[in-house]
Design a protein around this motif. Sequence first.
Motif, short mmCIF file in Angstrom:
data_model
loop_
_atom_site.label_atom_id
_atom_site.label_comp_id
_atom_site.label_asym_id
_atom_site.label_seq_id
_atom_site.Cartn_x
_atom_site.Cartn_y
_atom_site.Cartn_z
N PRO A 123 -19.16 -23.74 18.79
CA PRO A 123 -17.99 -23.24 18.07
C PRO A 123 -16.73 -24.10 18.26
CG PRO A 123 -18.88 -21.56 19.57
CD PRO A 123 -19.73 -22.77 19.70
N LYS A 124 -16.59 -24.70 19.44
CA LYS A 124 -15.45 -25.56 19.74
C LYS A 124 -15.96 -26.93 20.19
CE LYS A 124 -12.63 -21.63 21.02
NZ LYS A 124 -12.29 -20.76 22.11
N GLN A 125 -16.87 -27.47 19.42
CA GLN A 125 -17.55 -28.71 19.81
C GLN A 125 -16.56 -29.85 20.03
OE1 GLN A 125 -20.80 -29.90 17.28
NE2 GLN A 125 -20.85 -31.94 18.14
N ILE A 126 -16.67 -30.48 21.20
CA ILE A 126 -15.82 -31.63 21.52
C ILE A 126 -16.45 -32.90 20.96
CG2 ILE A 126 -14.66 -30.64 23.54
CD1 ILE A 126 -16.81 -32.13 25.26
N ASN A 127 -15.62 -33.90 20.77
CA ASN A 127 -16.06 -35.17 20.20
C ASN A 127 -16.41 -36.14 21.33
OD1 ASN A 127 -16.55 -37.35 18.60
ND2 ASN A 127 -14.42 -37.64 17.97
N ILE A 128 -17.69 -36.15 21.71
CA ILE A 128 -18.17 -37.07 22.74
C ILE A 128 -19.37 -37.82 22.17
CG2 ILE A 128 -17.32 -35.83 24.77
CD1 ILE A 128 -20.10 -34.56 25.06
N ASP A 129 -19.70 -38.95 22.78
CA ASP A 129 -20.83 -39.75 22.30
C ASP A 129 -22.15 -39.03 22.57
OD1 ASP A 129 -22.11 -41.12 24.93
OD2 ASP A 129 -19.93 -40.92 25.15
N CYS A 130 -23.16 -39.40 21.80
CA CYS A 130 -24.45 -38.70 21.89
C CYS A 130 -25.11 -38.90 23.25
CB CYS A 130 -25.37 -39.09 20.75
SG CYS A 130 -25.85 -40.82 20.73
N GLY A 131 -24.90 -40.03 23.91
CA GLY A 131 -25.48 -40.26 25.23
C GLY A 131 -24.94 -39.29 26.27
N THR A 132 -23.63 -39.08 26.24
CA THR A 132 -23.01 -38.13 27.17
C THR A 132 -23.50 -36.71 26.89
OG1 THR A 132 -21.05 -39.55 27.35
CG2 THR A 132 -20.79 -37.25 28.04
N ARG A 133 -23.56 -36.36 25.60
CA ARG A 133 -24.03 -35.03 25.21
C ARG A 133 -25.49 -34.82 25.64
NH1 ARG A 133 -21.27 -32.29 21.80
NH2 ARG A 133 -20.53 -34.13 20.67
N GLU A 134 -26.33 -35.84 25.41
CA GLU A 134 -27.75 -35.74 25.79
C GLU A 134 -27.92 -35.62 27.29
OE1 GLU A 134 -29.55 -39.18 24.01
OE2 GLU A 134 -29.40 -38.33 21.98
N ASN A 135 -27.12 -36.34 28.06
CA ASN A 135 -27.19 -36.27 29.51
C ASN A 135 -26.84 -34.87 30.02
OD1 ASN A 135 -27.66 -37.44 32.07
ND2 ASN A 135 -25.46 -37.69 32.37
N ILE A 136 -25.80 -34.28 29.45
CA ILE A 136 -25.43 -32.91 29.85
C ILE A 136 -26.55 -31.95 29.46
CG2 ILE A 136 -23.82 -31.00 29.46
CD1 ILE A 136 -21.62 -33.17 29.06
N THR A 137 -27.07 -32.09 28.24
CA THR A 137 -28.14 -31.21 27.75
C THR A 137 -29.36 -31.29 28.66
OG1 THR A 137 -27.34 -31.46 25.48
CG2 THR A 137 -29.62 -30.70 25.76
N LYS A 138 -29.70 -32.51 29.08
CA LYS A 138 -30.88 -32.73 29.93
C LYS A 138 -30.72 -32.05 31.29
CE LYS A 138 -31.41 -36.75 31.77
NZ LYS A 138 -31.54 -38.20 31.98
N ASN A 139 -29.48 -32.00 31.80
CA ASN A 139 -29.26 -31.50 33.16
C ASN A 139 -28.67 -30.09 33.23
OD1 ASN A 139 -30.11 -33.93 34.50
ND2 ASN A 139 -28.26 -34.88 33.71
N ILE A 140 -28.46 -29.44 32.09
CA ILE A 140 -27.78 -28.14 32.11
C ILE A 140 -28.61 -27.05 32.82
CG2 ILE A 140 -28.60 -27.28 29.86
CD1 ILE A 140 -25.04 -26.92 31.35
N SER A 141 -29.91 -27.22 32.90
CA SER A 141 -30.74 -26.21 33.57
C SER A 141 -30.52 -26.22 35.09
CB SER A 141 -32.22 -26.42 33.25
OG SER A 141 -32.64 -27.68 33.70
#
Length: 168
Positions: free
Chosen positions: A108-126
């Motif tokens: 809903p309030k998506q920040i503008n970051i590069d896909c690598g940073t986003r993927e890294n957070i997604t991979k480690n959010i668990s």
Amino acid sequence: MSKLHNLSYTIFLVISLVKDLNAIFKGRFCCISRDPLEDVATWSESVDKLLSCKTGQIAFREFLKTEYSEENILFWLACEDYKKIKSTPEMISTANRIYTEFVQTEAPKQINIDCGTRENITKNISQPSLNSFDNAQKLIYSLMARDCYPRFLKSEIYQAYLRRSKKS
């Protein structure tokens, strides 16, 4: 009502809110222990000075709303609060809230970051850590400091705060 009148009224409300918070929290905020407008002139020294002051955060957020980029300061502030968490269950739930609200694609309030940073957070959010959002926070901080902050200093919002501070 004119835009300038609305802006003056908004500043009045912010100052009233800050004074109320000061009374409630007995001066435990940086610039709230004094007149909330006392530090306004120092905001032009650096984005750090602006963000270290509660009233500065409120003013900057007000400005970012006009630029449709309020999510930047909301994310940055959420990360600052996140780093202070002591319990693991709270860290996990807060990390998931930050991820869902700001980081995931189509948030809903998506920040503008590069896909690598986003993927890294997604991979480690668990299995989040207190550093889970550090890279993204640095990117957003840089974006605010480089792009938004200079425009804020030239904005009518900041100029109105400056005028108001000189009157008090």
